[in-house]
Design a protein around this motif. Structure first.
Motif, short mmCIF file in Angstrom:
data_model
loop_
_atom_site.label_atom_id
_atom_site.label_comp_id
_atom_site.label_asym_id
_atom_site.label_seq_id
_atom_site.Cartn_x
_atom_site.Cartn_y
_atom_site.Cartn_z
N ASP A 17 0.82 -1.21 0.00
CA ASP A 17 0.00 0.00 0.00
C ASP A 17 0.86 1.26 0.00
OD1 ASP A 17 -2.68 -1.22 2.09
OD2 ASP A 17 -2.38 -1.28 -0.06
N ASP A 20 2.54 3.13 -3.08
CA ASP A 20 1.82 4.08 -3.91
C ASP A 20 1.65 5.38 -3.13
OD1 ASP A 20 0.57 5.12 -6.07
OD2 ASP A 20 -1.32 4.06 -5.76
N CYS A 76 -2.79 12.07 -11.47
CA CYS A 76 -3.46 10.79 -11.29
C CYS A 76 -3.32 10.29 -9.85
CB CYS A 76 -2.86 9.77 -12.26
SG CYS A 76 -3.67 8.17 -12.24
N SER A 77 -4.34 9.57 -9.37
CA SER A 77 -4.29 9.05 -8.00
C SER A 77 -3.39 7.83 -7.88
CB SER A 77 -5.71 8.70 -7.54
OG SER A 77 -6.25 7.70 -8.39
N TYR A 78 -2.97 7.25 -9.00
CA TYR A 78 -2.09 6.09 -8.97
C TYR A 78 -0.68 6.52 -9.37
CZ TYR A 78 -0.18 1.47 -9.76
OH TYR A 78 0.59 0.34 -9.69
N GLN A 79 0.29 6.23 -8.53
CA GLN A 79 1.69 6.62 -8.75
C GLN A 79 1.78 8.07 -9.22
OE1 GLN A 79 3.33 3.47 -11.24
NE2 GLN A 79 3.43 2.11 -9.47
N SER A 85 2.16 11.08 -14.97
CA SER A 85 0.90 10.82 -14.26
C SER A 85 -0.08 11.99 -14.38
CB SER A 85 1.23 10.53 -12.80
OG SER A 85 0.07 10.36 -12.06
N SER A 103 -5.42 4.09 -16.62
CA SER A 103 -6.56 4.08 -15.70
C SER A 103 -7.64 5.05 -16.17
CB SER A 103 -6.10 4.47 -14.29
OG SER A 103 -5.31 3.45 -13.75
N VAL A 115 -5.22 0.34 -13.31
CA VAL A 115 -4.52 -0.01 -12.08
C VAL A 115 -4.82 0.92 -10.91
CG1 VAL A 115 -2.58 -1.25 -13.11
CG2 VAL A 115 -2.52 1.25 -12.98
N ALA A 116 -5.36 2.09 -11.17
CA ALA A 116 -5.65 3.03 -10.07
C ALA A 116 -6.68 2.41 -9.14
CB ALA A 116 -6.16 4.36 -10.62
N TRP A 117 -6.57 2.71 -7.84
CA TRP A 117 -7.54 2.16 -6.88
C TRP A 117 -8.12 3.26 -6.00
CZ3 TRP A 117 -5.63 2.92 -1.95
CH2 TRP A 117 -4.24 3.11 -1.85
N ARG A 118 -7.60 4.47 -6.13
CA ARG A 118 -8.17 5.58 -5.36
C ARG A 118 -8.85 6.55 -6.32
NH1 ARG A 118 -2.64 6.97 -2.26
NH2 ARG A 118 -2.05 7.02 -4.43
#
Ligand code: FES
Length: 139
Positions: A17, A20, A76-79, A85, A103, A115-118
């Motif tokens: 977790d 990221d 972006c919320s992922y990386q 991003s 994403s 791949v984003a999760w948030r």
């Protein structure tokens, strides 16, 4: 021994977790725009528009209806610390996408693919007549 195994798996979960990073925060002055100006016509036609002078990597402004606007951070919320991003409006105008890793995000900021999760970061907006204010307050 049993506890060591549990600790090992808990530790692995946490580290994945933490790998990221959170979206960095860059404070900005309130952005006040007059929606009646021709440069904001796109908000009336497609329902969205880029605002470049705020946020970490700029803002995507989305018109939900005549009284409600959402302002999404383009980082972006992922990386989010990846150089590439950056979220953009998909050419179909139906959703937002980050071509960096593919994403996709709905216009409420939620993840719809990749791949984003948030969700995307959303900034506070307020409307006074035709004057829309975007602040750096994160909702
Ligand atoms: S940096 Fe956004 S999906 Fe990869």
């Amino acid at each position: 021994m049993y506890w060591r195994i549990i600790f090992f798996f808990v530790f692995l979960g946490c580290s994945s977790d933490l790998s990221d990073d959170a979206i960095p925060f860059v404070s900005f002055q309130d952005i006040v725009i007059n929606l009646n100006l021709p440069e904001y016509n796109t908000l009336r036609t497609t329902g969205h528009q880029y605002i470049n002078n705020g946020g970490v990597k700029g803002i995507i402004l989305h018109r939900v209806n005549t009284n409600l606007y959402y302002a999404f951070e383009r980082n972006c919320s992922y990386q989010p610390n990846n150089a590439c991003s950056t979220v953009e409006i998909h050419s179909s105008s139906l959703y937002m996408t980050d071509p960096c890793c593919g994403s996709n995000f709905a216009f409420d900021g939620s993840v719809t693919g990749g791949v984003a999760w948030r969700p995307l970061r959303k900034y506070e907006t307020s409307l006074n007549g035709s004057e829309l204010t975007i602040t750096d307050v994160v909702l």
